[in-house]
Design a protein around this motif. Structure first.
Motif, mmCIF file in Angstrom:
data_model
loop_
_atom_site.group_PDB
_atom_site.id
_atom_site.type_symbol
_atom_site.label_atom_id
_atom_site.label_comp_id
_atom_site.label_asym_id
_atom_site.label_seq_id
_atom_site.Cartn_x
_atom_site.Cartn_y
_atom_site.Cartn_z
ATOM 1 N N GLN A 99 -0.461 -90.515 61.352
ATOM 2 C CA GLN A 99 -0.806 -91.684 61.126
ATOM 3 C C GLN A 99 -2.108 -91.820 60.031
ATOM 4 O O GLN A 99 -1.938 -92.811 59.369
ATOM 5 C CB GLN A 99 -1.021 -92.917 62.253
ATOM 6 C CG GLN A 99 -0.916 -94.184 61.857
ATOM 7 C CD GLN A 99 -0.897 -95.141 62.946
ATOM 8 O OE1 GLN A 99 -1.091 -94.663 64.111
ATOM 9 N NE2 GLN A 99 -1.208 -96.650 63.050
ATOM 10 N N ASN A 129 10.030 -93.111 55.348
ATOM 11 C CA ASN A 129 10.112 -92.387 56.666
ATOM 12 C C ASN A 129 8.696 -91.591 56.630
ATOM 13 O O ASN A 129 8.562 -90.919 55.623
ATOM 14 C CB ASN A 129 11.381 -91.577 56.802
ATOM 15 C CG ASN A 129 11.416 -90.924 58.063
ATOM 16 O OD1 ASN A 129 10.574 -90.726 58.617
ATOM 17 N ND2 ASN A 129 12.821 -90.963 58.681
ATOM 18 N N CYS A 130 7.911 -91.843 57.764
ATOM 19 C CA CYS A 130 6.890 -91.063 57.895
ATOM 20 C C CYS A 130 6.963 -89.460 58.202
ATOM 21 O O CYS A 130 6.145 -88.759 58.271
ATOM 22 C CB CYS A 130 5.793 -91.763 58.889
ATOM 23 S SG CYS A 130 5.116 -93.301 58.243
ATOM 24 N N GLN A 131 8.274 -89.219 58.692
ATOM 25 C CA GLN A 131 8.583 -87.870 59.151
ATOM 26 C C GLN A 131 7.549 -87.330 59.998
ATOM 27 O O GLN A 131 7.267 -86.202 59.921
ATOM 28 C CB GLN A 131 8.732 -87.016 57.690
ATOM 29 C CG GLN A 131 9.636 -87.420 56.814
ATOM 30 C CD GLN A 131 9.573 -86.671 55.617
ATOM 31 O OE1 GLN A 131 8.716 -86.065 55.187
ATOM 32 N NE2 GLN A 131 10.798 -86.489 55.016
ATOM 33 N N LYS A 132 7.025 -88.252 60.996
ATOM 34 C CA LYS A 132 6.289 -87.709 62.269
ATOM 35 C C LYS A 132 5.006 -87.096 61.736
ATOM 36 O O LYS A 132 4.407 -86.255 62.480
ATOM 37 C CB LYS A 132 7.140 -86.905 63.018
ATOM 38 C CG LYS A 132 8.318 -87.483 63.557
ATOM 39 C CD LYS A 132 9.039 -86.669 64.688
ATOM 40 C CE LYS A 132 10.321 -87.266 65.207
ATOM 41 N NZ LYS A 132 10.939 -86.359 66.280
ATOM 42 N N ARG A 133 4.587 -87.448 60.506
ATOM 43 C CA ARG A 133 3.267 -86.999 60.010
ATOM 44 C C ARG A 133 2.110 -87.684 60.601
ATOM 45 O O ARG A 133 2.435 -88.749 61.207
ATOM 46 C CB ARG A 133 3.255 -86.804 58.476
ATOM 47 C CG ARG A 133 4.096 -85.864 57.796
ATOM 48 C CD ARG A 133 4.062 -85.839 56.253
ATOM 49 N NE ARG A 133 4.853 -87.034 55.801
ATOM 50 C CZ ARG A 133 4.962 -87.557 54.680
ATOM 51 N NH1 ARG A 133 4.347 -86.784 53.762
ATOM 52 N NH2 ARG A 133 5.599 -88.620 54.332
#
Length: 262
Positions: free
Chosen positions: A99, A93-97
């Motif tokens: 791109q 999961n990129c955890q909204k960091r």
């Protein structure tokens, strides 16, 4: 005359029994099917670490899960992965960091097979009699473009085929083909035209019952159905004494039925 193409289902080399524990890991399609099992009183665990889409992320979930039941469903959504530049690790999961912190990659067929083989070995080490069912999610990934989405699904299908040839306790259930080849109509999709509708999920569930459930499990479903429908009934006057007696009697029937199959 035939007005649709019907996907031929192979019987599995195992049967799902009534009220059997099952683990589901994978895409949001795994959530949909897992919830359907929950409605039928199966004690299932669905995505204990959240929804995951690619074989490596499925591996990460399985490595952290110790209480392996006899039956495990793994639903593959894509071969696209995101690798954190700083560590080189594939993240679940990129955890909204931003791109810019990640590299997007496509796993090859060989990389998918390698990850899935580690999944199988991990599950088999913890439960010798485990039966693994692989599915490919029928949900298209529009953000990759529809051609790109099809290429991704093709990689997964090739990897799954290798896995079923490699291990005799790994099976494939063709949910992808059922939606794309048998339910070829937009009425079987949600308003986004990408996710299967509840009607499509119900049809897939029925096909799953036909090819995977034992006769005893099918008998349980038939006996549970009228009780489930009675419990789902919403009266005009739920506080009435008559309805309360009805509800109490129905719950007693539920407990008696469960006691017969536990």
């Amino acid at each position: 005359m035939e007005f649709r193409t019907v996907v031929t289902l192979r019987k599995m080399n195992f049967w799902i029994e009534p009220l059997e524990s099952i683990l589901f890991v994978g895409s949001c399609f795994a959530d949909s099917i897992g919830r359907r099992f929950e409605e039928e009183h199966f004690p299932v665990v669905v995505n204990p670490d959240g929804v995951v889409y690619n074989p490596v992320s499925i591996l990460h979930t399985i490595q952290k899960y110790n209480d392996v039941p006899r039956i495990v469903f793994l639903t593959l959504g894509t071969n696209h992965v995101y690798r954190l530049k700083e560590t080189g690790e594939i993240v679940d999961n990129c955890q909204k960091r931003p791109q810019s912190l990640f590299l997007e990659e496509d796993l090859s067929v060989e990389q998918c097979v390698d990850a899935l083989s580690l999944v199988v070995e991990c599950l088999r080490k913890r439960r010798q009699d485990v039966q693994i069912v692989l599915t490919v999610s029928p949900i298209r990934y529009a953000k990759y473009g529809f051609h790109g989405s099809q290429l991704s699904k093709a990689v997964l299908l090739l990897a799954v085929d290798r896995m079923t040839r490699k291990y005799d306790f790994v099976s494939y259930f063709p949910a992808y083909e059922i939606v794309l080849d048998e339910l070829r109509d937009y009425r079987f999709y949600q308003p986004d035209m990408l996710h299967p509708s509840s009607q499509a999920v119900e049809y897939i569930w029925q096909q799953l019952v036909d090819c995977c459930f034992s006769d005893r499990a099918k008998k349980f479903l038939a006996e549970w159905r009228p009780i489930k429908e009675a419990l789902a009934h919403r009266p005009f006057h739920p506080e009435s004494e008559r309805y309360q007696r009805f509800l109490e009697d129905t719950k007693k029937k539920e407990q008696v039925l469960l006691a017969l199959y536990i």
